[in-house]
Design a protein around this motif. Structure first.
Motif, mmCIF file in Angstrom:
data_model
loop_
_atom_site.group_PDB
_atom_site.id
_atom_site.type_symbol
_atom_site.label_atom_id
_atom_site.label_comp_id
_atom_site.label_asym_id
_atom_site.label_seq_id
_atom_site.Cartn_x
_atom_site.Cartn_y
_atom_site.Cartn_z
ATOM 1 N N UNK A 243 57.638 67.451 30.345
ATOM 2 C CA UNK A 243 57.845 66.103 30.875
ATOM 3 C C UNK A 243 58.181 65.156 29.728
ATOM 4 N N UNK A 244 58.733 64.002 30.076
ATOM 5 C CA UNK A 244 59.072 62.986 29.069
ATOM 6 C C UNK A 244 58.169 61.778 29.273
ATOM 7 N N UNK A 245 57.359 61.469 28.285
ATOM 8 C CA UNK A 245 56.465 60.301 28.323
ATOM 9 C C UNK A 245 56.838 59.367 27.148
ATOM 10 N N UNK A 246 57.760 58.476 27.339
ATOM 11 C CA UNK A 246 58.391 57.995 28.563
ATOM 12 C C UNK A 246 59.867 57.835 28.255
ATOM 13 N N UNK A 247 60.770 58.067 29.229
ATOM 14 C CA UNK A 247 62.198 58.090 28.904
ATOM 15 C C UNK A 247 62.819 56.732 28.617
ATOM 16 N N UNK A 248 62.242 55.659 29.184
ATOM 17 C CA UNK A 248 62.816 54.316 28.990
ATOM 18 C C UNK A 248 61.751 53.406 28.400
ATOM 19 N N UNK A 249 62.053 52.776 27.280
ATOM 20 C CA UNK A 249 61.110 51.857 26.647
ATOM 21 C C UNK A 249 60.864 50.648 27.559
ATOM 22 N N UNK B 248 60.809 47.511 27.045
ATOM 23 C CA UNK B 248 61.701 46.363 26.871
ATOM 24 C C UNK B 248 63.130 46.652 27.345
ATOM 25 N N UNK B 249 63.365 47.884 27.776
ATOM 26 C CA UNK B 249 64.666 48.234 28.342
ATOM 27 C C UNK B 249 64.606 48.401 29.861
ATOM 28 N N UNK B 250 63.442 48.155 30.453
ATOM 29 C CA UNK B 250 63.280 48.279 31.896
ATOM 30 C C UNK B 250 63.862 47.053 32.614
ATOM 31 N N UNK B 251 64.393 47.272 33.800
ATOM 32 C CA UNK B 251 64.933 46.162 34.594
ATOM 33 C C UNK B 251 63.829 45.153 34.913
ATOM 34 N N UNK B 252 62.618 45.647 35.107
ATOM 35 C CA UNK B 252 61.501 44.750 35.435
ATOM 36 C C UNK B 252 61.300 43.688 34.360
ATOM 37 N N UNK B 253 61.640 44.018 33.121
ATOM 38 C CA UNK B 253 61.517 43.065 32.012
ATOM 39 C C UNK B 253 62.907 42.766 31.449
ATOM 40 N N UNK B 254 63.802 42.359 32.323
ATOM 41 C CA UNK B 254 65.180 42.117 31.897
ATOM 42 C C UNK B 254 65.281 41.028 30.845
ATOM 43 N N UNK B 255 64.263 40.148 30.782
ATOM 44 C CA UNK B 255 64.279 39.110 29.756
ATOM 45 C C UNK B 255 64.117 39.696 28.349
ATOM 46 N N UNK C 138 65.627 42.740 27.583
ATOM 47 C CA UNK C 138 66.609 43.817 27.421
ATOM 48 C C UNK C 138 67.459 43.705 26.170
ATOM 49 N N UNK C 139 67.630 42.493 25.649
ATOM 50 C CA UNK C 139 68.447 42.319 24.443
ATOM 51 C C UNK C 139 67.633 42.411 23.153
ATOM 52 N N UNK C 140 66.318 42.591 23.276
ATOM 53 C CA UNK C 140 65.483 42.719 22.088
ATOM 54 C C UNK C 140 65.672 44.083 21.441
ATOM 55 N N UNK C 141 65.409 44.145 20.151
ATOM 56 C CA UNK C 141 65.568 45.399 19.415
ATOM 57 C C UNK C 141 64.227 45.827 18.828
ATOM 58 N N UNK C 142 63.785 47.002 19.234
ATOM 59 C CA UNK C 142 62.605 47.643 18.662
ATOM 60 C C UNK C 142 63.010 49.069 18.287
ATOM 61 N N UNK C 143 63.622 49.233 17.121
ATOM 62 C CA UNK C 143 64.255 50.520 16.788
ATOM 63 C C UNK C 143 63.295 51.707 16.725
ATOM 64 N N UNK C 144 62.079 51.512 16.260
ATOM 65 C CA UNK C 144 61.134 52.632 16.208
ATOM 66 C C UNK C 144 60.738 53.042 17.616
ATOM 67 N N UNK C 145 60.437 52.059 18.448
ATOM 68 C CA UNK C 145 60.110 52.339 19.852
ATOM 69 C C UNK C 145 61.258 53.064 20.539
ATOM 70 N N UNK C 146 62.478 52.588 20.325
ATOM 71 C CA UNK C 146 63.633 53.200 20.972
ATOM 72 C C UNK C 146 63.842 54.625 20.490
#
Length: 378
Positions: free
Chosen positions: A321-327, A329-336, A338-346
């Protein structure tokens, strides 16, 4: 196929005791806030070393109720690791406060305490320490920062049942802690459930009221509360499984140790344990004095070509399994965000893959998984 987690197989080991506990609860005629509930709250608080426990409906509610009980809301900020499961952020958002994201340490996947201070503002009220995958965060540094800036420390222990930090149990490392008893957890119910732990009596009393419609007693309400209660049947099952938690965590530890010793593939990055996590409270088994451990809710490897590795393992009858495929800050629920950059998290979210690591695995299955991963080629 080697299942990632066979919940039937895991729970079947305690089936006779679980059946007896469920029958006892049904026969009692009391299913909410009864004897089984009281017993489990006491036993789990004792296990973690805290004075007070409130059983609630799920782990998210546990976090939400802690934040609400502290009175944090609009205009307040709470620091949260950027790579955690979205529930950590949702608990903050649902109270009207703002989650402030901090990058993790690439080795432990937990929040990097050296990056927290720069995110603290006059609006900051708390630091949420998430013990991701079963390894506790670096609590000495986090608690020192909280003391310096007069902040609360909220532990998100949803993945850390039985974890320790310098000899002290997760759930007793900050001001309040939230646990989830989702079925797949190290301590999982047959259904959903959660718990708040604290040593603060006033916080305990407030959360107890808030979780039961805001009532101080039947039909007398002092808060505009919610309905979030752990059922007695869930509590009875959890009481059975709590007796075996240390043993089950030991088995997870042995599997993880085998993986970390025997998986040797240049394309695979294995999880690391930092020095704070020492001396799991188990007096038997293959654990040396002072050995670095955590409770391995998940055994997460990283690779540059994660999808290829997952496909390869599936073709070889190993479920991952993948925990978790989408960070978050890239989720639609937190679209505000979406333009932020967290390179280690990504990077983490693009590379991680969880391989089976649970007490129901046989030695032969663990060996097959290891050998199959060692034969993987980019």
């Amino acid at each position: 196929m080697i299942s990632f987690m066979d919940l039937y197989k895991i729970n079947q080991r305690y089936r006779k005791e679980i059946d007896e506990a469920v029958k006892r609860t049904i026969d009692s005629g009391w299913y909410l806030l009864g004897k089984e509930y009281d017993s489990f709250c006491k036993n789990f608080a004792d296990f973690c070393g805290t004075k007070y426990a409130v059983g609630v409906a799920n782990g998210l509610d546990a976090l939400k109720l802690i934040i609400r009980a502290y009175g944090f809301g609009a205009g307040d900020e709470i620091i949260v690791p950027a790579n955690t499961f979205i529930a950590s952020m949702l608990a903050v958002s649902e109270n009207g406060a703002a989650p402030v994201l901090v990058e993790p340490d690439i080795c432990s996947y937990n929040i990097n305490p050296d990056l927290i201070a720069e995110k603290i503002t006059p609006k900051t009220k708390a630091i949420m320490a998430v013990h991701l995958y079963g390894q506790t965060a670096q609590m000495d540094k986090i608690c020192a920062l909280a003391k310096k800036y007069n902040l609360k420390v909220i532990e998100d222990c949803a993945q850390a049942h039985g974890a320790v930090y310098k000899g002290k149990m997760a759930g007793n490392l900050g001001d309040a802690a939230a646990f989830s008893f989702y079925p797949g957890k190290n301590l999982g119910a047959l259904g959903d459930g959660g718990m708040v732990l604290t040593n603060d009596e006033s916080l305990f009393e407030k959360i107890k009221c808030l979780a039961n419609y805001g009532g101080i007693k039947k039909y007398e309400y002092i808060y505009k509360g919610v309905n979030s209660r752990l059922s007695d049947i869930c509590a009875a099952v959890l009481n059975v499984k709590l007796k075996y938690l240390k043993e089950d965590n030991l088995r997870r530890f042995e599997i993880a140790k085998y993986y970390r010793t025997n998986i040797k593939n240049p394309f695979i990055i294995l999880p690391q344990i930092y020095d704070g996590n020492i001396a799991i409270p188990i007096s038997h088994g293959n654990i040396s004095q002072g050995e670095k451990v955590h409770v391995w809710y998940l055994f997460v490897v990283r690779t540059k070509n994660r999808d290829k590795l997952q496909k390869y393992l599936s073709e070889n009858e190993i479920q991952t399994l993948i925990h978790y495929p989408i960070a978050p800050h890239k989720q639609i629920a937190y679209k505000e965000w979406n333009n932020l950059s967290f390179p280690i998290t990504e990077q983490i979210h693009n590379e991680v893959l969880s391989i089976p690591c649970n007490p129901s695995l046989s030695d032969a299955e663990v060996k097959k998984i290891t050998e199959t991963i060692n034969n993987y080629k980019e």
